[in-house]
Enzyme design. Structure first.
Site: not given
Lengths: 477, 485
Positions: A175, A151, A76
């Site tokens: 997330s 997210s 990420k």
């Protein structure tokens, strides 16, 4: 060419000698190119990944390869990787390259995992649909009209669409779990402090946990046992010993399971999600486990508590992005004050600015006690209630999300509506306990349901074993 | 006649920042070396790069606890760090890591002595925090340069209660605190380099009142003298305003040592809401009994303990103890000399006089002084036994011995011909010659001009090259002069 959906398939191929690490990386690179419309990757480290793969192949020949040799991992865009860009999907870090590697990524590299690229996410991990990225939304691979969740949307889709073996994300209030649920993959959020946060761009420090996206439990276990543990660069990381989770993935005996009634009776839960969840209860019952309804009276306060505390911490954590030392600096700067105001107003997106302002407000002298202090107290009470429940039950279960993946643009006009997407994931974050989201069938639109299972602090071993048995529907009772 | 100032009670509190002399910074492993090229003692942690976390340097707490124990403060067992949020280019994270509700040391006192006598100045707290970098505003340049070498250097902030009643007391408190940090070896105490800095909160109130007036914070005082002058000036300024019927505004003022005046800072800079909250990136630190004992055992003898010993055991006057306890090294050295000689006052005189001036002249510390305490005691012994005179010892032998400390003192004294003539036979001879040489003076002496004895002494000394024992010579001269008369 084989499909390489998980590490076990890769290991087998490698050991047979029918494929090389370079082949595997090329396979994924091809997939990434074919599915570039999903917008999962912000950057593919093509050359570096191939170089790394070559050296892994050398090691494999010599027999000196690490235990993740052949595993190809995407990270990420909030995890630092030396000499590579890290931007938190934000314009404010445009062009910024990290000078060091995060501990979690470093440990994976040391076991010969290949890092293939950085993945799109909501800006600074703030969001539940991946629509807050400065680099555009990520599309759900099952239905490109729908969001992947957030997210860590890019992480979830990369595993969903087979763009790499596994991905590493961060979970502050859901997330990892919520996008995993939306994309039909496994998302694990370990206990707070289980994995070093050094090199993870901070959102809300007392909540942030690095977690995994995988297609099977074995890979979650393998990656977690590699990443977890002490780190001289993070004083808050746990000193508890790290079990070899992957060696013990069978849950034996009868489990005592509680499901939280407030999740089923509360507002906002989609009927199909409820039905799917009730079905799971029956499956546990049928398998012979003890399962009963429990109450978490403070459940309704978890979301407001969460949003007060995370915005407070975020408002401070994001102060360093000021245009003084690195990142975006507004060309319209006249003096010191405008340097700050313009760089930050232009560099941060709307949702990030909203949360910084909310956080600044709740920490301000006149409102501190009414919001921040009170929220801290409620957090402790929720922690106590959850711990109390987990002293009586092995696991708590609930749906990962009140809905399945919604359509792009469906909720992004009303932030409060969007915040409800975290309704079922924030409890574990507020308490700090480990939680996992596992695929649990599909709804009438063909979108994935996720089942969330929570265990007590540092009980990842039990959690992973139990989830593994559920997914395989193989019980030893 | 009474002055307007006499109508008011002055109330002063100090906030003293002392830079700790730890080798690395408080929350990173970066070096703290002073004077390095700008922005060289900076890693990603100091620069607040994305993803970095603070990591506490435990030594910093050791040092702060030392200071607290020396001031009899209560030591906080559960230490929580917190963030003080504000934006400034020399503050990389956008917040300062400090302590708010759980300062490492609570309460305590510092003993000061002024003309009014002894006073225990009450401390409010001592806490640890990180220093900011330096913003350098160059003349005629619109750009500001930022040097982050200092960012993250450990500080202790020592906050007194509003317990001081005059500029003299404030200055004395600062001196004592500076002395203490140097004794404890936790800070070099250098005010010019900014290693120790002082802000003063000053207010006045009518003598009969118990309600404090609005306080003014004075900044930028870089020496003890400036602290005194700035506070005196501020008291006069406040008295002047109130006497003229005006009102004091609570504000921060910067002292300008060049003009002796102070300037109010813009109000805007003071309207800061720092949004303190507990630092989630650092776990609370628990101070255990073992840890405390360890530090307690490391504490050196403190100035007050030396002072008591010097007065009670060595019978020294107050003045001497002040000079001798000024630094830990001097006090230790002096005490070591006293282990080798019983003549404590002579030891004190030697240390306060020739030794200190040698150190000053050569700009060295006592640790680099070439003569050991034992040798200094030998010197005192040589004088006491009458082998050499104090003047030849202090003027010749002392400096000669310093150059060749390995050679025995007596040997050098012999080489330099400094051994006193205390053999009365040979002295008698010289005395006779001198007396015979000046028959007129002898007559004058015997008529009552007794002061001439000095002239005769001088002549004897000249003849013996200063080696004559003054006491014996004096006696011989008197006897001789009177017998001639």
């Amino acid at each position: 060419m084989e499909n390489f959906r998980n590490f076990n398939q890769i290991s087998l191929s490698l050991s047979k000698g029918s494929t090389s690490c370079v082949d595997i990386v090329n396979h994924y690179l091809k997939n990434i190119k074919e599915k570039s419309h999903l917008n999962a990757f912000l950057e593919v480290f093509e050359k570096d990944a191939l170089d790394q793969a070559k050296s892994v192949d050398e090691k494999l020949k010599k027999g000196s390869a690490g235990k993740l040799a052949g595993m190809v991992i995407g990270i990420k865009d909030v995890l630092c990787y030396k000499d590579h860009k890290v931007q938190a999907s934000s314009k404010i870090l445009e062009g910024f390259e990290s000078q060091f590697t995060s501990t979690a990524v470093q440990k994976l590299i040391e076991e010969d995992a290949v890092i293939i690229g950085r993945l799109n996410c909501d800006e600074f991990a703030m969001g539940s649909s991946n629509e807050n990225s400065a680099y555009g939304p990520v599309l759900n691979a099952t239905d490109n009209q729908r969001v992947p969740g957030g997210s860590s949307g890019g992480c979830a889709v990369a595993v969903q669409a087979n763009l790499c073996t596994a991905t590493i994300g961060s979970d502050t209030g859901g997330s990892v779990r919520q996008p995993a649920s939306f994309c039909g993959v496994i998302g694990l959020k370990p206990t707070y402090s289980r994995v070093s946060r050094f090199g993870l761009l901070a959102y809300a420090s007392s909540f942030d946990v690095i977690g995994t996206f995988t297609n099977n439990i074995e890979d979650s276990a393998l990656i977690l046992e590699t990443m977890a543990g002490q780190d001289q660069f993070d004083s808050t990381v746990s000193r508890n010993e790290v079990p070899t989770y992957s060696k013990n993935l069978t849950f034996e005996g009868k489990a005592k399971i509680g499901y939280i009634k407030e999740t089923l009776n509360g507002e906002g839960i989609n009927d199909e999600v409820r039905d799917n969840f009730l079905e799971s209860i029956n499956r546990f019952k049928a398998a012979g486990h003890d399962i009963e309804e429990v109450s978490l009276p403070l459940m309704k306060y978890a979301l407001p508590t969460y949003y007060i505390l995370i915005t407070a911490e975020a408002s401070s954590n994001l102060s360093r992005y000021d245009g003084v030392r690195y990142g975006y600096r507004s060309p319209n700067t006249k003096d010191m004050e405008s340097l700050y105001k313009k760089s930050r107003s232009e560099g941060f997106g709307e949702e990030v600015r909203r949360r910084i302002m909310l956080g600044t407000f709740v920490l301000s002298a006149s409102y501190y006690d009414a919001f921040y202090t009170k929220a801290q107290k409620v957090r402790n009470l929720i922690k106590e209630q959850v711990e109390n429940l987990l002293s009586r039950y092995d696991f708590l279960i609930m749906p990962t999300s009140p809905t399945t993946a919604f359509k792009l643009g469906e909720h992004n006009q009303n932030p409060l509506e969007m915040y409800l997407a975290d309704l079922f994931t924030v409890q574990a974050s507020v308490a700090g306990i480990p939680a996992i989201s596992i695929p649990n069938g599909k709804d009438s639109n063909g979108m994935d349901f996720g089942l969330q299972i929570m265990a007590n602090f540092f009980e990842e071993e039990k959690l992973l074993a139990f989830s593994n048995c559920y997914l395989k529907n193989e019980w030893k009772i | 006649m009474s002055q307007p100032r006499d109508k008011y009670t002055v109330v002063i509190g100090l906030e003293i920042h002392a830079q700790l002399s730890t080798k690395s910074k408080i929350y990173s492993r970066d070096s703290t070396t002073f004077g390095s090229a700008p922005n060289t003692n900076v890693s990603v942690v100091t620069l607040a790069h994305p993803g970095t976390l603070p990591y506490l340097n435990k030594k910093v707490l050791d040092y702060a606890i030392k200071m607290g124990l020396a001031c009899n403060s209560e030591i906080t067992r559960k230490n929580i760090f917190c963030r003080k949020n504000y934006f400034y280019p020399d503050l990389p994270k956008g917040y300062q890591l400090t302590q708010d509700k759980t300062p490492i040391c609570i309460g305590g006192t510092v003993l000061i002595r002024t003309k009014k006598g002894e006073k225990y100045v009450k401390l409010n707290r001592i806490h640890v925090e990180e220093d900011a970098g330096k913003s350098i505003h160059q003349n005629e340049e619109t750009d500001t340069l930022v040097d982050l070498n200092r960012a993250g250097v450990a500080l202790i902030e020592i906050v007194t209660e509003p317990d001081l009643g005059s500029a003299a007391e404030a200055a004395q408190t600062m001196m004592e605190i500076r002395k203490l940090v140097r004794y404890l070896d936790v800070c070099d105490g250098n005010m010019e380099e900014g290693s120790i800095r002082c802000d003063a909160n000053v207010s006045i109130m009518p003598k009969c009142s118990t309600v404090f007036g609005p306080k003014v914070e004075l900044k930028n005082m870089n020496s003890i003298k400036q602290i005194k002058n700035a506070i005196e000036h501020e008291i006069d300024r406040q008295v002047g305003i109130v006497e003229a019927g005006g009102e004091i505004i609570s504000e921060t003022r910067t002292y300008d040592p060049a003009t002796g005046d102070s300037i109010g800072m813009r109000e805007k800079e003071e309207l800061n809401d720092y949004r303190y909250f507990p630092e989630p990136d650092l776990s609370p630190v628990y101070v255990t009994d073992e840890w405390l004992d360890e530090i307690r055992n490391e504490l050196p003898v403190l100035p007050e303990q030396w002072r008591t010993k010097f007065i009670e055991e060595y019978g020294l006057p107050e003045y001497d103890t002040g000079v001798l306890t000024d630094s830990r090294e001097i006090a230790k050295f002096f005490n070591a000399v006293c282990q080798e000689t019983q003549n404590y006052k002579a030891a004190s005189n030697w240390v306060m006089g020739p030794v200190k001036s040698y150190l000053n002249d050569h700009k060295i510390g006592i640790d680099d002084f070439p003569l050991t305490p034992k040798k200094l005691a030998e010197l005192i012994e040589l004088i006491d036994s009458g082998k050499i005179s104090y003047s030849s010892a202090s003027q010749q032998l002392f400096s000669a011995w310093i150059k060749t400390p390995k050679i025995a003192a007596l040997e050098i004294a012999e080489k330099l011909n400094l051994i006193q003539e205390s053999d009365s036979d040979s002295l008698e001879e010289v005395v006779r010659e001198v007396v015979d040489k000046f028959p007129d003076k002898v007559k004058e002496y015997n008529k009552g001009k007794k002061g001439l004895i000095g002239m005769f002494m001088g002549e004897v000394m000249k003849a013996t090259k200063g080696k004559a024992d003054p006491k014996i010579t004096n006696q011989l001269l008197r006897d001789k002069l009177e017998s001639v008369g």
